[in-house]
Design an enzyme around this catalytic site. Structure first.
Site, PDB file in Angstrom:
ATOM      1  N   ARG A 157       0.738  -1.087  -0.040  1.00  0.00           N
ATOM      2  CA  ARG A 157       0.144   0.245  -0.074  1.00  0.00           C
ATOM      3  C   ARG A 157       0.930   1.142   0.009  1.00  0.00           C
ATOM      4  NH1 ARG A 157      -4.972   1.827   2.615  1.00  0.00           N
ATOM      5  NH2 ARG A 157      -5.193   3.889   1.787  1.00  0.00           N
ATOM      6  N   ASP A 193      -6.363  -2.037   2.940  1.00  0.00           N
ATOM      7  CA  ASP A 193      -6.943  -0.999   3.752  1.00  0.00           C
ATOM      8  C   ASP A 193      -7.339  -1.667   5.083  1.00  0.00           C
ATOM      9  OD1 ASP A 193      -7.636   1.678   4.307  1.00  0.00           O
ATOM     10  OD2 ASP A 193      -9.571   1.526   3.638  1.00  0.00           O
ATOM     11  N   ASP A 228      -8.482  -0.243   9.009  1.00  0.00           N
ATOM     12  CA  ASP A 228      -9.114   1.021   9.674  1.00  0.00           C
ATOM     13  C   ASP A 228      -9.622   0.582  11.134  1.00  0.00           C
ATOM     14  OD1 ASP A 228      -8.947   2.915   7.654  1.00  0.00           O
ATOM     15  OD2 ASP A 228     -10.651   2.236   6.841  1.00  0.00           O
TER      16      ASP A 228
END
Length: 169
Positions: free
Chosen positions: A88, A101, A103
Site C-alpha cells: 500500500r 486498507d 481501519d
C-alpha cells in the site's frame, strides 16, 4: 498498561503478486494481524462489495477483533506498517484502488481523538455508521459492541442501514 480490544475493518480490491485475489489478501492480512503481541480474537466472513468513489474494482471486505497492549496511536502505526508490507502506498487520493486498507473502527477505551499530525486518528471511525461494508461484517462478530457516541450497538447501526424506508409522500 492493560490490554485493549479493537474492531478493525479490512478491505482490498487489488490482486497482490504473492497472495493473489483480494479475498486472499484479506486472509493474509488476518494472519499478519495475528502475530507477535497482537491476537485476532474473531474474524468475519469476507464479503464482496461495490466500491465507493471512482474505483471500478469490487472490494473484498471483512472485520476482525484484535486484542493487544497497544494504545490507539501505536495500533494505527502497526496497521500502517502492515499495509505498507502489502504494497500500500498512500498517495493522498481518496477512494482509489488499494491492495489493503486497515481501519480502526472502535476500541475498548471508548472515544479517542488525536489530531496532532497529518495522519489524525479518530475513534469511532467517523464514517463507519454509514458504511454497510463495514457494519455488516462487524455485526457478525461484534454485534453487541456499542458506539460510544450514539450508544447504539453495531447490530443496531447495521439494521438502520439495511431496513427499508418508506417513500416520502
Amino acid at each position: 498498561m492493560g490490554k485493549h480490544h479493537y474492531l478493525i475493518a479490512l478491505g482490498s480490491n487489488m490482486r497482490h503478486v504473492r497472495y493473489g485475489s483480494p479475498r486472499r489478501v484479506i486472509a493474509a492480512a488476518l494472519t499478519a494481524l495475528d502475530h507477535g503481541k497482537l491476537e485476532v480474537r474473531a474474524a468475519s466472513k469476507v464479503i464482496e462489495t461495490t466500491p465507493l468513489g471512482p474505483s471500478r474494482r469490487r472490494y473484498a471486505n471483512a472485520a476482525a477483533i484484535i486484542h493487544g497492549k497497544r494504545d490507539p496511536e501505536q495500533m494505527l502505526h502497526k496497521l500502517r506498517k502492515i499495509e505498507q508490507a502489502f504494497g500500500r502506498r498512500r498517495t493522498g487520493l481518496e477512494w482509489g484502488a488499494r491492495v489493503l486498507d486497515l481501519d480502526i473502527i472502535l476500541w475498548s477505551g471508548g472515544a479517542w481523538a488525536d489530531e496532532g499530525d497529518e495522519a489524525s486518528l479518530v475513534i469511532p471511525h467517523p464514517a463507519f455508521r454509514d458504511r454497510d461494508f463495514v457494519l455488516h461484517p462487524a455485526a457478525a462478530i461484534a454485534g453487541t459492541w456499542r458506539d460510544p457516541l450514539t450508544g447504539l450497538t453495531v447490530k443496531q447501526l447495521s439494521a438502520r442501514l439495511t431496513k427499508p424506508h418508506p417513500a416520502p409522500r
